[in-house]
Structures are given as C-alpha cells and as structure tokens.
Scaffold this motif. Sequence first.
Motif, PDB file in Angstrom:
ATOM      1  N   ASP A  50       0.816  -1.198   0.000  1.00  0.00           N
ATOM      2  CA  ASP A  50       0.000   0.000   0.000  1.00  0.00           C
ATOM      3  C   ASP A  50       0.858   1.259   0.000  1.00  0.00           C
ATOM      4  O   ASP A  50       0.535   2.250  -0.657  1.00  0.00           O
ATOM      5  CB  ASP A  50      -0.960  -0.001   1.197  1.00  0.00           C
ATOM      6  N   ARG A  51       2.014   1.215   0.715  1.00  0.00           N
ATOM      7  CA  ARG A  51       2.904   2.378   0.689  1.00  0.00           C
ATOM      8  C   ARG A  51       3.553   2.532  -0.689  1.00  0.00           C
ATOM      9  O   ARG A  51       3.689   3.647  -1.201  1.00  0.00           O
ATOM     10  CB  ARG A  51       3.977   2.266   1.767  1.00  0.00           C
ATOM     11  N   ALA A  52       3.942   1.412  -1.281  1.00  0.00           N
ATOM     12  CA  ALA A  52       4.536   1.480  -2.617  1.00  0.00           C
ATOM     13  C   ALA A  52       3.535   2.055  -3.625  1.00  0.00           C
ATOM     14  O   ALA A  52       3.879   2.891  -4.471  1.00  0.00           O
ATOM     15  CB  ALA A  52       5.001   0.089  -3.052  1.00  0.00           C
ATOM     16  N   ALA A  53       2.266   1.618  -3.544  1.00  0.00           N
ATOM     17  CA  ALA A  53       1.251   2.146  -4.460  1.00  0.00           C
ATOM     18  C   ALA A  53       1.021   3.627  -4.225  1.00  0.00           C
ATOM     19  O   ALA A  53       0.846   4.399  -5.171  1.00  0.00           O
ATOM     20  CB  ALA A  53      -0.056   1.365  -4.278  1.00  0.00           C
ATOM     21  N   ALA A  54       1.044   4.053  -2.953  1.00  0.00           N
ATOM     22  CA  ALA A  54       0.880   5.473  -2.657  1.00  0.00           C
ATOM     23  C   ALA A  54       2.056   6.272  -3.204  1.00  0.00           C
ATOM     24  O   ALA A  54       1.879   7.376  -3.743  1.00  0.00           O
ATOM     25  CB  ALA A  54       0.737   5.681  -1.150  1.00  0.00           C
TER      26      ALA A  54
ATOM     27  N   ASP B 180      -2.470 -11.522  -3.752  1.00  0.00           N
ATOM     28  CA  ASP B 180      -3.182 -10.800  -2.707  1.00  0.00           C
ATOM     29  C   ASP B 180      -2.766  -9.337  -2.661  1.00  0.00           C
ATOM     30  O   ASP B 180      -3.605  -8.439  -2.513  1.00  0.00           O
ATOM     31  CB  ASP B 180      -2.955 -11.463  -1.349  1.00  0.00           C
ATOM     32  N   SER B 181      -1.488  -9.074  -2.779  1.00  0.00           N
ATOM     33  CA  SER B 181      -0.999  -7.695  -2.733  1.00  0.00           C
ATOM     34  C   SER B 181      -1.495  -6.907  -3.943  1.00  0.00           C
ATOM     35  O   SER B 181      -1.854  -5.727  -3.833  1.00  0.00           O
ATOM     36  CB  SER B 181       0.533  -7.674  -2.679  1.00  0.00           C
TER      37      SER B 181
ATOM     38  N   PRO C  74      -7.022  -0.738  -6.531  1.00  0.00           N
ATOM     39  CA  PRO C  74      -7.798   0.521  -6.539  1.00  0.00           C
ATOM     40  C   PRO C  74      -6.907   1.765  -6.603  1.00  0.00           C
ATOM     41  O   PRO C  74      -7.248   2.740  -7.280  1.00  0.00           O
ATOM     42  CB  PRO C  74      -8.589   0.458  -5.225  1.00  0.00           C
ATOM     43  N   LEU C  75      -5.749   1.735  -5.895  1.00  0.00           N
ATOM     44  CA  LEU C  75      -4.855   2.886  -5.943  1.00  0.00           C
ATOM     45  C   LEU C  75      -4.260   3.054  -7.338  1.00  0.00           C
ATOM     46  O   LEU C  75      -4.156   4.166  -7.859  1.00  0.00           O
ATOM     47  CB  LEU C  75      -3.738   2.715  -4.909  1.00  0.00           C
TER      48      LEU C  75
ATOM     49  N   PHE D 243      -3.795   5.653 -12.816  1.00  0.00           N
ATOM     50  CA  PHE D 243      -3.771   5.557 -14.269  1.00  0.00           C
ATOM     51  C   PHE D 243      -5.103   5.965 -14.901  1.00  0.00           C
ATOM     52  O   PHE D 243      -5.139   6.341 -16.066  1.00  0.00           O
ATOM     53  CB  PHE D 243      -3.396   4.128 -14.683  1.00  0.00           C
ATOM     54  N   GLY D 244      -6.184   5.896 -14.130  1.00  0.00           N
ATOM     55  CA  GLY D 244      -7.471   6.321 -14.673  1.00  0.00           C
ATOM     56  C   GLY D 244      -7.541   7.807 -14.931  1.00  0.00           C
ATOM     57  O   GLY D 244      -8.382   8.282 -15.707  1.00  0.00           O
TER      58      GLY D 244
END
Length: 784
Positions: free
Chosen positions: A657-661, A694-695, A701-702, A707-708
């Motif tokens: 989640d931190r990497a995606a943020a 799972d990750s 969603p992030l 990209f959306g």
Amino acid sequence: MSDVEVYGIRHHGPGSARALRGALEEFKPDAVLIEGPPEADPIVELAGDPGMVPPVALLAYSPAPGDGDGGRKAAFWPFAEFSPEWQAVRYALGAGVLVRFCDLPAANQLVPSREDDSEGPEEDAPSPSEAAEGIRLDPLGWLAKAAGYDDAERWWDDVVEHRGGGPSPFPAIAEAMAELREQLAGLPEGASSGGLPAGHLRREEQREAHMRRTLRRTLKEGHERVAVVCGAWHVPALRAKVPATHDDRTLRGLPKAKVAMTWVPWTHGRLAGRSGYGAGVRSPGWYHHLFTARDRPIERWLTAAARVLRDEDLHVSSAHVIEAVRLAEALAALRGRPLAGLDEVTEATRAVLCEGADLPVELIQRRMVVGERLGAVPERTPMVPLQRDLQSEQRRLRLKPSALDKEQDLDLRKPTDLERSRLLHRLRLLDVDWGVPSDTGRSKGTFRETWTLAWRPEFDVELIEASVWGTTVRGATAARAEAMAAHAATLADLTSVAERCLLADLGDALPTVMRALADRAAVDTDVAHLMCAMPALVRALRYGDVRDTSTGPLRTVVDGLVVRICVGLPPAITGLDDDAAREFLAHVDAVHSALSLLAEEDHIERWRRTLERLLARPDVLHGLIEGRLTRLLLDAGRLHDVPDRMARAVSAGAAPDRAAAWVEGFLSGGALILMHDDALLRLVDDWISGLPGDSFTDVLPLLRRTFGAYADAERRSIGERLRHRNESPAPSPDRDEEAFDESRAAPAVDTTLRILGWPNRRVPAPPMPATGGRGRTDDEEGSA
C-alpha cells in the motif's frame, strides 16, 4: 346609466390579446381597469413611450432591502406584446382614457405569507375536495378535460388563440367560469376549499374584494363606460352583487410593506412556464409570432425556421418549406384543429426541414419557440442611482446587454477591454453575474480574459439590493469589498477578496483589505491555511502586473507567507494519515504552481531546499507525499538518483500500500514521464508484474485511480511502449552509440544554434559518397 364590461383573459395569450383589442375598440370605454398592482398607476403612462419595448415587467421592491423581516423583497408583473393586459394599457393610453390597476396592492402582497400553492393529485374520478382543488388551481385545465383534451394549453389554443375571427369569445368564457364557480359553491361544506390552505383562499378573496372596490371608486368618480380586464377565473366575482361593507371587512387590517415600483426589461425565456413563472406559457416565441403575423402564420414561421437552419449551414430549400407547410396543415386537418398548432409545426419541421434529426429541432426550439427577446425601458423610467450608473458604463464601454449567451474575448493591453474587465469584476463583487469568466479562452496569458455575457431580469433586483452600498458601481463595490474583508471567516476568504479587489481595480478598498489580510496572516499559525491563501495572492500579483495596479503591500504579505510556509511545512507534513496526506498533496501542488507563476528565484530556491530537507527523512513522510516531492524535484533537475529512489520505494521489502501510494504521488503530475523515461517505466512495470496475487488486489484501486486520471491517448502510448519492450530486447548501449553519427548531426546543430542567436561555429559537414564526373571527393567536402 353606467355600463361595465368585464373581459376574462388568459395571461399572455395572443388570441385573447387580439380579441380584447377588438372588443375595446368596439366598446369605447372611458376607463380601463387592469389586473395589476395599483402602485404602478403613476408610471403606467411610460408604457406609451417609444422607448418602452416589450417584453417588460413591473417590478415592486422594498426600498430598504435587508431589514430582516424574512419576506419576499421583490415581485414582477411581466408583459409581452401579446399579453392582453399590455394591449389594454396601450389602447387606453392611445385613446386618452383613464387606465388604472385594480389588483391587491403590492404593499400587501409583499408581506410574508405562509400559504401553500401546491397542487393536489389529479385522478380519473376525483373526490369533491380534489375536484374543487383542480377547478381553483387550473380552471382552464378543467374545461379542457371536460372538452376531451388532455392538454389545457392545446384546448385554449384551439378555442381562442387560433381563432381567425368571428364573435367575441369573452361572453362564452364568462359563462364557463360562472358555471365552474357555481359547481364549486355547490360542493359539500369543507370540500369547496379543495384541500387548499386557508391562506391561499383568503388571498384570493382579498384580491377580488379590492378589484370590486376599485371598480366602485371608478364609477363613483363619474366614469360611465368601464372595461375591466382580469383573469378569466375572476369574472363571475366581479360581476357579482357583493355589498361594499363585505369587501371593506375583507380588506380591513391587512398588513403592509413599504414598496417602490418601476419598469424593468424582461425576456421571453422568463415568460416560459419552464422558468418557474406561474402564469408562464410553453412557447412565448410562438405566441409572439401568432400575434404579430396576422396572415399566413404557418408559412411565415416555417420560412423563419428555414432561415435559422441556413444560418447554421444546413441545407434547406424552398421546396422543403412548401412540403413542411403542407404536412403541418394536413396534420391539423386530421386532428380537427382550426389551425396548425405548435405541435403540428414542430412535427413538420422535424420530418421535412430537419430530415428526422433532433439537434436542429432543439436549435429551433431555443431560438424561436421560446426565444430570448430582451425588452427595453425608456430613459425616464424610475431607477436607483446604481442602475443608472451601470447603464452609463454600459454605453461608455459599448457593452450592450443581451438575453442570449455571448462570448466576449478581452485583451487587457487595450484600455477599453481593461475597463470592461474591471466593470464585470466589480459587478461580480455585487453578486450581479452579468459576465461569467471562462477558463477555456484561446490564450493562456494573463493579458487575455474570456467572458460569457447574458443579461437576466433579476439582475435589476440585485442592483436595487446592492444600492445599499453606494450610488455608483465603483463606490458600491469598494464598500462591499471592505465589508466582506471585515467579516471574512478564513485567511483564504480574505485572499480571495484581495484578489477580486485587484481584478476590479478597487484602489479605495485595497488598503483596508490589505490591512485585514496582513493582520490575519500574522496571527494564523495553521500551515494549511497559509498554503490555501498563497495561490490567490500570487494570481493577484500577476494580474497587478498586467493591469497596472499597485501591489506593493500584497508582495510584502506574499514574501512573509513563503517564509512561514517553508518553516512550518516539515512539522506539519509528517505523520499524516491517508486523508490528511491527500489534502496536503493538493496544498503542495498549489503552492508549487503558485511559486512557479510568481517566478521569484529566491522564493523558488527556498521552496526547493525545503522539499529536499523533507526527502532526506523519508521515514516520516506518507508514501503519497514522498512520491510527489520526488517528482517535483526531478522536474526541477534537483535529483539524479530517481531510479534508485523508485527501486527502493517499490522493492520487495516495502509494504504494497505504501509502494502504491508512492507511485500515485510520483505519477500524479501526468503520464509524460512514463512515456519518455524507459528506466522508470521498467521499474513500475517490474514492480506491478512481481506483486503477489493478494498484494495486487490490495493496491489495484490505488493504481486504477492513478492511471485512470490519464487521457486515453496517454494510456495507449504507455501500453504500446510496454508491448514493444516485451516483444524485443532493449538496444545495447554500444549499439546506441554506434547509431549516433556526430558528423551528420553537426549541420543541424549549427542551424539550431544560429536560430537561437548563439555564435556561429564552423562544423564539418557529413561526408558524401564519391561520384563520377563533377562529384566532390571527401577531401574537397571537408575543406568546404
């Protein structure tokens, strides 16, 4: 022996207007009473002025707005050229006879009322209460239903509006209304109210009582032939023998409000029922045409529709018009109508002129069926000084009000356009949004503004209410700005007022606003508030440069804010949760853009050093913030290890989640970096590809949110680059170096340097292959 004729009309009906004008010319009254506010009697003669061009409206307003009584502050009585009341006024003024309004005074009608005018449900077999409600609220609709019509307007058109001549319709209308009211009176006790609130019924009785009182007074003054023009529903009440004492009791003790009366321009759009006007009609443009086109109205209408379509480069020939006329007349004959109505004409227009397309029909609906004709009032019409000052400014700056939306492109380097811009900004400070600025102008420079101008009748009311601030637009705006600054709730509100003062060139109010702004900024310790205030202040400085206004005090405030933001940002931006990080991300972007717009090197350098100090402590930053700061410093050329930073951020040891943020923050400025930097694109691709199932589900969603936000073309380009990368290996560095030929590129470099104004330099031209005959050798080419 006195003779009284009561003419029951439908408000804004062309057939009623034409029939009424003929009836008045035949009756030749010596006094005409019209349903309307008696306060307008002193100014009714203005209706005969050549400068009075309908549609116009009588406006009753409180001369002391804002007294806090909670009631309505203004009311309109609109008139179009096809309104029967307007024709009655023009007839009386032309004949030189008394004309007087006889409805309940506006002073009583502007008093707060709790009446409920809501309509009840309509059933196939209504109860007595529901029947009474339908009769009271829509007597014409009840008659239409009795005649087998499901549309009251269509029934009235067939019976009255489309009549080409014949006997007067008023006796039949009076008889029908008398029958309806008799049925209403015969309903059981308690049902005659139809479920309507008592306040509504009381007001109706008071109106009719005042009409009868005015009629008695007119007869007592010696007038022998009196014509009364009123809504058809009131005809039986005015003909009834009601004792004067009864009316006196009904009107005794009515509360009053202090009101003033004037004429204001109106529009056809505001006459339409869809605008919310209770007595509105469906098609004011069509009704205006029926009234003014005395002969061949269908042919003339369809010809005008063809002209509208041709103006939009749509092919419409005279043969189309002829066929459309035939179709409209055939439809009217099949439906048993005396004349083709709007429904038939619209169907013929769609089928023939528009060839089945809906968009051209909507254009005709907007331009012709409703229309946006704007009326005018003469110069001597009573006005508050603020209205007169605005009219003077409109003439001086050649800004003519129009009911149609009109785009106005202003070049602030031109004195006239600059004055126009200031006027429009001043009016917006007074809540008169005659012009609405557009962000879609052709030029992005600060010297260009694009406005959409459209005049609305309610602006006159807003000008009257704004007159409490002053008698001129500039003076009233300055006073309003000072009051807004005194009551501003936040620092951002104060900066907005300061910006608007500069846009409006309010030098008188600016010192007061700036003092309040400086005082608030000095004591506000919330960094988020300071960051919110920065963009508006910077925009104000930039506008000040273009508009030639003094911005010295504003620059002092901005300088102080930059220092305080840079000092307070590190502790404020650490330890944030997801929502707070997203909020601060917007603040950081706003300040960064503002400082770039300001273009002060000292401030930009201080800001960048602050961001660098924050990145030196990534452990205390939210991933979204760290990614965004990395991107900002990369764009500024201050970071050279971004691939390493991204690799650490998206490594296997980092929480997904931190990497995606981090990725979301880094890419939030746009997709160009992924489209042109292969190394970063490979890092992002490898990280996403290597995520466990799972990750991946957790961060999807992030990623979709990131990209959306990209345009379709950007996403397509990124996908193509990834596809080509997976299909073929990346070229080796050695092959890249071999592919670059410095000697062949040298002439292009030399030309580019000359275009940029750099000193010319001699460079060797690329070698040319040896040729026979006069071809140059390599040595000759090099010496050349």
